[in-house]
Motif scaffolding. Structure first.
Motif, PDB file in Angstrom:
ATOM      1  N   GLU A 119      -0.296  -8.391   6.089  1.00  0.00           N
ATOM      2  CA  GLU A 119       0.902  -7.664   6.505  1.00  0.00           C
ATOM      3  C   GLU A 119       1.630  -7.034   5.315  1.00  0.00           C
ATOM      4  O   GLU A 119       2.382  -6.067   5.486  1.00  0.00           O
ATOM      5  CB  GLU A 119       1.849  -8.603   7.261  1.00  0.00           C
ATOM      6  CG  GLU A 119       3.058  -7.933   7.879  1.00  0.00           C
ATOM      7  CD  GLU A 119       2.715  -6.848   8.891  1.00  0.00           C
ATOM      8  OE1 GLU A 119       3.592  -5.988   9.129  1.00  0.00           O
ATOM      9  OE2 GLU A 119       1.589  -6.838   9.445  1.00  0.00           O
ATOM     10  N   ALA A 120       1.392  -7.537   4.108  1.00  0.00           N
ATOM     11  CA  ALA A 120       2.033  -6.970   2.917  1.00  0.00           C
ATOM     12  C   ALA A 120       1.506  -5.578   2.575  1.00  0.00           C
ATOM     13  O   ALA A 120       2.149  -4.827   1.838  1.00  0.00           O
ATOM     14  CB  ALA A 120       1.835  -7.905   1.725  1.00  0.00           C
ATOM     15  N   VAL A 121       0.341  -5.218   3.113  1.00  0.00           N
ATOM     16  CA  VAL A 121      -0.264  -3.912   2.827  1.00  0.00           C
ATOM     17  C   VAL A 121       0.451  -2.827   3.626  1.00  0.00           C
ATOM     18  O   VAL A 121       0.620  -2.940   4.839  1.00  0.00           O
ATOM     19  CB  VAL A 121      -1.768  -3.924   3.168  1.00  0.00           C
ATOM     20  CG1 VAL A 121      -2.399  -2.566   2.872  1.00  0.00           C
ATOM     21  CG2 VAL A 121      -2.485  -5.032   2.398  1.00  0.00           C
ATOM     22  N   ALA A 122       0.872  -1.784   2.947  1.00  0.00           N
ATOM     23  CA  ALA A 122       1.546  -0.660   3.598  1.00  0.00           C
ATOM     24  C   ALA A 122       0.554   0.132   4.442  1.00  0.00           C
ATOM     25  O   ALA A 122      -0.663   0.114   4.180  1.00  0.00           O
ATOM     26  CB  ALA A 122       2.173   0.251   2.549  1.00  0.00           C
ATOM     27  N   PRO A 123       1.025   0.846   5.462  1.00  0.00           N
ATOM     28  CA  PRO A 123       0.136   1.729   6.214  1.00  0.00           C
ATOM     29  C   PRO A 123      -0.601   2.686   5.270  1.00  0.00           C
ATOM     30  O   PRO A 123       0.007   3.286   4.375  1.00  0.00           O
ATOM     31  CB  PRO A 123       1.093   2.475   7.139  1.00  0.00           C
ATOM     32  CG  PRO A 123       2.224   1.507   7.354  1.00  0.00           C
ATOM     33  CD  PRO A 123       2.393   0.819   6.023  1.00  0.00           C
ATOM     34  N   GLY A 124      -1.901   2.790   5.455  1.00  0.00           N
ATOM     35  CA  GLY A 124      -2.723   3.617   4.580  1.00  0.00           C
ATOM     36  C   GLY A 124      -3.152   2.919   3.310  1.00  0.00           C
ATOM     37  O   GLY A 124      -3.890   3.486   2.507  1.00  0.00           O
ATOM     38  N   GLY A 125      -2.686   1.678   3.119  1.00  0.00           N
ATOM     39  CA  GLY A 125      -2.956   0.955   1.883  1.00  0.00           C
ATOM     40  C   GLY A 125      -4.250   0.161   1.907  1.00  0.00           C
ATOM     41  O   GLY A 125      -4.987   0.122   2.903  1.00  0.00           O
ATOM     42  N   THR A 126      -4.509  -0.507   0.780  1.00  0.00           N
ATOM     43  CA  THR A 126      -5.762  -1.211   0.540  1.00  0.00           C
ATOM     44  C   THR A 126      -5.504  -2.667   0.191  1.00  0.00           C
ATOM     45  O   THR A 126      -4.585  -2.968  -0.582  1.00  0.00           O
ATOM     46  CB  THR A 126      -6.519  -0.555  -0.640  1.00  0.00           C
ATOM     47  OG1 THR A 126      -6.872   0.787  -0.277  1.00  0.00           O
ATOM     48  CG2 THR A 126      -7.782  -1.316  -1.008  1.00  0.00           C
ATOM     49  N   LEU A 127      -6.322  -3.548   0.757  1.00  0.00           N
ATOM     50  CA  LEU A 127      -6.389  -4.932   0.299  1.00  0.00           C
ATOM     51  C   LEU A 127      -7.719  -5.123  -0.412  1.00  0.00           C
ATOM     52  O   LEU A 127      -8.777  -4.835   0.159  1.00  0.00           O
ATOM     53  CB  LEU A 127      -6.291  -5.914   1.467  1.00  0.00           C
ATOM     54  CG  LEU A 127      -6.548  -7.392   1.102  1.00  0.00           C
ATOM     55  CD1 LEU A 127      -5.491  -7.930   0.155  1.00  0.00           C
ATOM     56  CD2 LEU A 127      -6.631  -8.266   2.349  1.00  0.00           C
ATOM     57  N   LEU A 128      -7.660  -5.572  -1.656  1.00  0.00           N
ATOM     58  CA  LEU A 128      -8.862  -5.899  -2.417  1.00  0.00           C
ATOM     59  C   LEU A 128      -8.860  -7.403  -2.654  1.00  0.00           C
ATOM     60  O   LEU A 128      -7.991  -7.931  -3.354  1.00  0.00           O
ATOM     61  CB  LEU A 128      -8.872  -5.142  -3.744  1.00  0.00           C
ATOM     62  CG  LEU A 128     -10.074  -5.402  -4.662  1.00  0.00           C
ATOM     63  CD1 LEU A 128     -11.389  -5.028  -3.978  1.00  0.00           C
ATOM     64  CD2 LEU A 128      -9.911  -4.641  -5.976  1.00  0.00           C
ATOM     65  N   PHE A 129      -9.810  -8.083  -2.026  1.00  0.00           N
ATOM     66  CA  PHE A 129      -9.893  -9.542  -2.080  1.00  0.00           C
ATOM     67  C   PHE A 129     -11.234  -9.905  -2.717  1.00  0.00           C
ATOM     68  O   PHE A 129     -12.288  -9.554  -2.196  1.00  0.00           O
ATOM     69  CB  PHE A 129      -9.788 -10.126  -0.667  1.00  0.00           C
ATOM     70  CG  PHE A 129      -9.741 -11.623  -0.616  1.00  0.00           C
ATOM     71  CD1 PHE A 129      -8.529 -12.296  -0.664  1.00  0.00           C
ATOM     72  CD2 PHE A 129     -10.909 -12.367  -0.517  1.00  0.00           C
ATOM     73  CE1 PHE A 129      -8.480 -13.691  -0.610  1.00  0.00           C
ATOM     74  CE2 PHE A 129     -10.870 -13.762  -0.475  1.00  0.00           C
ATOM     75  CZ  PHE A 129      -9.655 -14.423  -0.517  1.00  0.00           C
ATOM     76  N   VAL A 130     -11.161 -10.597  -3.855  1.00  0.00           N
ATOM     77  CA  VAL A 130     -12.375 -10.931  -4.602  1.00  0.00           C
ATOM     78  C   VAL A 130     -12.373 -12.425  -4.886  1.00  0.00           C
ATOM     79  O   VAL A 130     -11.362 -12.982  -5.334  1.00  0.00           O
ATOM     80  CB  VAL A 130     -12.443 -10.144  -5.928  1.00  0.00           C
ATOM     81  CG1 VAL A 130     -13.715 -10.498  -6.693  1.00  0.00           C
ATOM     82  CG2 VAL A 130     -12.385  -8.642  -5.659  1.00  0.00           C
ATOM     83  N   THR A 131     -13.520 -13.048  -4.629  1.00  0.00           N
ATOM     84  CA  THR A 131     -13.637 -14.475  -4.916  1.00  0.00           C
ATOM     85  C   THR A 131     -15.043 -14.766  -5.427  1.00  0.00           C
ATOM     86  O   THR A 131     -15.928 -13.919  -5.367  1.00  0.00           O
ATOM     87  CB  THR A 131     -13.315 -15.308  -3.653  1.00  0.00           C
ATOM     88  OG1 THR A 131     -13.203 -16.679  -4.006  1.00  0.00           O
ATOM     89  CG2 THR A 131     -14.379 -15.139  -2.584  1.00  0.00           C
TER      90      THR A 131
END
Length: 196
Positions: A119-131
């Motif tokens: 939910e913290a990602v703005a509309p049009g935004g990207t989440l980059l999750f790396v593990t």
């Protein structure tokens, strides 16, 4: 993995990590139009520095005060924040990029922390999750901290939580190439785009 755990880990050495930005961050973010970025689990600050150099307005969060004191020295252009996102929710729809590299989020029945991250990602935004790829990690009984990677969210746990506002742009396994680091565990890289 509370504040004490991370403060003790960072206190074991004057510099814990290489000081280089993470490979997946550079690969996935290079060429993006800069905006508001959130670096979760910023540690000693290498990713936050790199993002700021690319023109992003960076908010960098870590649970470790030791790491933040080290990272923030000489970098007033970055907003450094001490927080535990399982306790203090992130601001909703606020960041064009949310970057979470090796940021352990323990699995929850209601997925509240992970939904808050999305939910913290703005509309049009990207989440980059790396593990780290858990198949290459030591078994918990062989690890000095008894860390079970399967107790924490992996990309395979996140994708089923997505609704039709999200597009999976990248979901793969990659080699890491840290200089002089010996054997390196592969990365799981998940990049999501939120619809406008």
């Amino acid at each position: 993995m509370d504040q004490q755990f991370w403060d003790e880990m960072y206190s074991e050495a004057e510099q814990r990590f290489s000081g280089l930005p993470n490979d997946a961050l550079v690969a996935e973010v290079t060429g993006m139009s800069p905006g508001q970025a959130l670096d979760l689990g910023c540690g000693e600050g290498a990713d936050a520095y790199w993002l700021a150099e690319q023109g992003w307005q960076v908010t960098a969060i870590d649970i470790s005060k030791v790491a933040l004191e080290r990272a923030s020295a000489g970098h007033p252009e970055i907003s450094w924040q001490h927080a535990d996102i399982t306790v203090t929710p992130l601001p909703a729809r606020s960041f064009d990029l949310v970057s979470a590299h090796y940021f352990p989020i323990e699995k929850e029945a209601d997925h509240a922390t992970m939904y808050g991250l999305l939910e913290a990602v703005a509309p049009g935004g990207t989440l980059l999750f790396v593990t780290h790829d858990p198949t290459e990690m030591p078994a918990p009984e062989d690890h000095p901290h008894r860390f079970d990677p399967y107790a924490y969210y992996l990309p395979a746990d996140i994708v089923p939580l997505l609704d039709d506002r999200w597009t999976v742009e990248v979901n793969d396994i990659r080699d890491r190439n840290r200089p002089a680091a010996g054997h390196q565990i592969k990365d799981l890289v998940l990049r999501l785009r939120r619809a406008h």
